[in-house]
Design a protein around this motif. Structure first.
Motif, PDB file in Angstrom:
ATOM      1  N   SER A  94      36.993  28.438  36.333  1.00 55.37           N
ATOM      2  CA  SER A  94      38.389  28.841  36.319  1.00 55.37           C
ATOM      3  C   SER A  94      39.230  27.571  36.300  1.00 55.37           C
ATOM      4  O   SER A  94      38.780  26.521  35.832  1.00 55.37           O
TER       5      SER A  94
ATOM      6  N   GLY B  40      42.668  29.534  40.687  1.00 52.42           N
ATOM      7  CA  GLY B  40      41.283  29.961  40.833  1.00 52.42           C
ATOM      8  C   GLY B  40      40.532  28.986  41.725  1.00 52.42           C
ATOM      9  O   GLY B  40      39.771  29.395  42.612  1.00 52.42           O
TER      10      GLY B  40
ATOM     11  N   GLN C  84      35.309  36.574  40.669  1.00 53.60           N
ATOM     12  CA  GLN C  84      36.701  36.188  40.466  1.00 53.60           C
ATOM     13  C   GLN C  84      37.141  36.383  39.014  1.00 53.60           C
ATOM     14  O   GLN C  84      36.369  36.195  38.082  1.00 53.60           O
TER      15      GLN C  84
ATOM     16  N   THR D 254      40.370  35.475  36.216  1.00 53.10           N
ATOM     17  CA  THR D 254      41.529  34.643  35.907  1.00 53.10           C
ATOM     18  C   THR D 254      42.257  35.212  34.694  1.00 53.10           C
ATOM     19  O   THR D 254      41.629  35.580  33.704  1.00 53.10           O
TER      20      THR D 254
ATOM     21  N   SER E  27      39.625  34.327  31.432  1.00 55.25           N
ATOM     22  CA  SER E  27      38.420  33.492  31.388  1.00 55.25           C
ATOM     23  C   SER E  27      37.189  34.377  31.284  1.00 55.25           C
ATOM     24  O   SER E  27      37.157  35.490  31.811  1.00 55.25           O
TER      25      SER E  27
ATOM     26  N   SER F 148      47.760  21.741  35.371  1.00 57.34           N
ATOM     27  CA  SER F 148      48.125  23.123  35.051  1.00 57.34           C
ATOM     28  C   SER F 148      49.455  23.177  34.304  1.00 57.34           C
ATOM     29  O   SER F 148      49.637  24.000  33.396  1.00 57.34           O
TER      30      SER F 148
ATOM     31  N   ILE G 262      49.939  31.990  35.626  1.00 54.73           N
ATOM     32  CA  ILE G 262      48.496  32.099  35.823  1.00 54.73           C
ATOM     33  C   ILE G 262      48.260  32.986  37.041  1.00 54.73           C
ATOM     34  O   ILE G 262      48.879  32.787  38.086  1.00 54.73           O
TER      35      ILE G 262
ATOM     36  N   VAL H 158      45.155  34.829  39.487  1.00 56.55           N
ATOM     37  CA  VAL H 158      43.721  34.925  39.827  1.00 56.55           C
ATOM     38  C   VAL H 158      43.568  35.905  40.972  1.00 56.55           C
ATOM     39  O   VAL H 158      44.333  35.901  41.934  1.00 56.55           O
TER      40      VAL H 158
END
Length: 281
Positions: free
Chosen positions: A121, A125, A157, A159, A194, A268, A278, A280
């Motif tokens: 990630s 993340g 997880q 993303t 992802s 980022s 973003i 997560v």
């Protein structure tokens, strides 16, 4: 501290994490028009976005060296955990692994346990993975069990992200294999995510940023499992109100254990660009 958590600088640390004394950051760096910008506490997001907007060249990034990771593994902790950007997107993971091997070759370090987590990630993340490590340590779990539980957590997880534009990701070769990106002139915004391996994939698209964000929230709600036990993390690039709106859209659809919003740090910011979101979970 008996343990230390090293997070490369693509993972945004919350204020509480920074104040805890548990976490240290392995800073990546960025280059814009020949100038090197270190992704650390000196990073100026507004200045960076201005530089990128004015530059005809695409910004590039460099990962921390193995020697830098070795330095961060020092400090007397008997258990050290490192969390890096997806190995499919950056050399940070391989650099941390080499730093680990070199560190453990030294006789004085033979009794130190180190594990490097490939986040698969980026951004928050990594933040959530680091928090999971801390949670396991605070439960008093042995090193091997911490590693097992956190690797299991990484498997679960997800993303997601919606960006105003994908230019930096595309020009830096991070969108390999994605064929259905639509011309920006049509104002079509892809909903991205992802893969389990840590590469980037397209999940959907919508006309306009608000519809794309709503589509992302719907996808998160549809895919989420046992969300009431999970923390929702959101990073935004210079769009705090948009991030709060996304948080509302998601928590209106599902229950979560907790949630937090952070501003993107340097790496980022470079990839998300102005207005990127973003998420997560």
């Amino acid at each position: 501290m008996d343990y230390r958590i090293v997070v490369d600088s693509c993972g945004e640390l919350t204020h509480r994490m920074k104040e805890s004394g548990i976490y240290v950051t392995a800073s990546l760096s960025m280059e814009v028009d020949g100038d090197t910008i270190v992704d650390d506490h000196t990073f100026d997001q507004a200045d960076f976005l201005r530089r990128v907007a004015a530059s005809p060249e695409c910004p590039k990034s460099s990962c921390p060296s193995p020697e830098k990771y070795m330095e961060l593994f020092e400090g007397g902790a008997k258990r050290v955990y490192a969390v890096t950007l997806s190995a499919e997107l950056s050399g940070s993971y391989n650099s941390a692994q080499l730093g680990r091997s070199l560190f453990l070759e030294e006789e004085k370090n033979r009794d130190v346990q180190i594990h490097v987590f490939n986040s698969r990630s980026a951004s928050v993340g990594e933040t959530l993975i680091a928090l999971k490590i801390q949670e396991c340590e605070e439960e008093g779990l042995p090193f091997d069990e911490v590693v097992r539980r956190v690797e299991d957590y990484i498997e679960e997880q997800h993303t997601y992200f919606v960006l105003e534009n994908l230019d930096t990701l595309r020009k830096n070769g991070r969108l390999t294999g994605i064929k259905s990106l639509v011309a920006s002139a049509l104002n079509i915004k892809p909903v991205m995510g992802s893969t389990p391996e840590g590469t980037i994939c397209q999940l959907g698209q919508a006309r306009g940023i608000r519809k794309a964000l709503a589509k992302m929230a719907e996808q998160i709600a549809r895919e989420g499992m046992q969300t009431e036990k999970k923390i929702l993390a959101i990073a935004h690039c210079n769009c705090a109100e948009r991030a709060r709106e996304v948080e509302r859209m998601i928590v209106d659809r599902i229950k979560v254990k907790d949630s937090f919003i952070v501003d993107t740090a340097g790496i980022s910011t470079m990839y998300a660009n102005d207005g990127g979101i973003i998420v997560v979970l």
